[in-house]
Design an enzyme around this catalytic site. Sequence first.
Site, PDB file in Angstrom:
ATOM      1  N   ILE A   1      -4.299  22.750 -21.737  1.00 56.47           N
ATOM      2  CA  ILE A   1      -4.512  23.587 -22.770  1.00 56.47           C
ATOM      3  C   ILE A   1      -6.055  23.723 -23.304  1.00 56.47           C
ATOM      4  CG2 ILE A   1      -3.554  22.016 -24.566  1.00 56.47           C
ATOM      5  CD1 ILE A   1      -3.383  26.105 -24.526  1.00 56.47           C
TER       6      ILE A   1
ATOM      7  N   GLU B   1       4.087  24.472 -27.889  1.00 56.94           N
ATOM      8  CA  GLU B   1       4.567  23.120 -28.272  1.00 56.94           C
ATOM      9  C   GLU B   1       4.585  21.997 -27.591  1.00 56.94           C
ATOM     10  OE1 GLU B   1       6.978  22.734 -25.952  1.00 56.94           O
ATOM     11  OE2 GLU B   1       6.697  24.689 -25.506  1.00 56.94           O
TER      12      GLU B   1
ATOM     13  N   GLY C   1       4.411  24.702 -20.968  1.00 58.30           N
ATOM     14  CA  GLY C   1       4.414  24.535 -22.372  1.00 58.30           C
ATOM     15  C   GLY C   1       2.998  24.544 -22.858  1.00 58.30           C
ATOM     16  N   GLU C   2       2.943  23.997 -24.215  1.00 63.24           N
ATOM     17  CA  GLU C   2       1.627  23.597 -24.678  1.00 63.24           C
ATOM     18  C   GLU C   2       0.743  24.726 -24.980  1.00 63.24           C
ATOM     19  OE1 GLU C   2      -1.388  21.642 -21.369  1.00 63.24           O
ATOM     20  OE2 GLU C   2       0.248  20.313 -21.958  1.00 63.24           O
ATOM     21  N   ALA C   3       1.346  26.002 -24.980  1.00 65.23           N
ATOM     22  CA  ALA C   3       0.884  27.293 -25.278  1.00 65.23           C
ATOM     23  C   ALA C   3      -0.314  27.678 -24.124  1.00 65.23           C
ATOM     24  CB  ALA C   3       0.120  27.070 -26.561  1.00 65.23           C
TER      25      ALA C   3
END
Length: 338
Positions: free
Chosen positions: A103, A161, A303-305
Amino acid sequence: MQFDTLDDIRAFCRDLPQGNAHVADAATRRQQNLTKPPGSLGRLEELAIWLARWQGREVPWLGRVTIAVFAGNHGVAGRGVSAYPQAVTGQMVANFAAGGAAINQIAQSAGAELRVVPIELDRPTRDFTVASAMDADEFLAAIDIGYRTVPGDCDLLAVGEMGIANTTTAAMLCAALLGGGGKRWAGRGTGVDEGGLLRKRAAIDAGLDFHRGMLGDPLRVAAALGGRELAAIAGAVLAARRQGIPVLLDGFVATAAVLPLARLERGALDHCRAGHVSAESGHRELLRELTLDPLLDLGMRLGEASGAAVAILLARAALACHAGMATFAEAGVSGAGD
């Protein structure tokens, strides 16, 4: 905005501001006058008009783009539902801070600021198979953290998240609010083996059985069966709606986090777009349930945007064409019917 009770959130959702239809109409007319056949930029045109509607500007602006990643830990992790130990949540938060995660690289490429917000990692939620994951006060505190994370001058927000076992929690919310049990919604998450998948399904079904008396109330479900980082995502999405900020949702967990809002009030997610469809089992079906058409389908499941952050690049491309292209009149090009 401070939510002191669940009823405060319900009242807030009954009075959500709507996008600016007049501005959207003006943006649509601009698209029709740009030097291209109408509709030839496909979803980039729709994306520019959506940005205009929710920013309230005929020509939107992406001067400040924020990516908010919330992190939390989950009591259900103790049931062996993840391939990784719970300590990885905090370790990954440290990696974000050091700039070493995916990210970080995508945010830099997308011209976005990254805000990483760990929420009580040393105090996981309770195991939802035998207790409420959070009580109302804990849930409201997490909502408030998410709400306060969104800067008022943000032009576009992406939410994501980090949390070991949170695909189990996301699947739990989907099962509770949409039906179908663990078999319908549980996927392999971080890569659990067949035994781990069976444990995920069993945990979800046990949670449904334990909490069956309150499954008709989306906010009680979000507290009793959810997680702090999911609640914070919901809070951030509510803040964005109040402040006129369009939102890009990340994958399965981030989308499940706002499912309670959609079940609470029709149109609660009108200012949101799905940045991508995750390879995680259940996400595509969840997007269908929410009638969200993903912008990207890249087989991502990090995940992690990360997927939402890649979609920021699409938003920038859409805006560059919308703002920078000449109209037929400006370019001296004959339009259709001339």
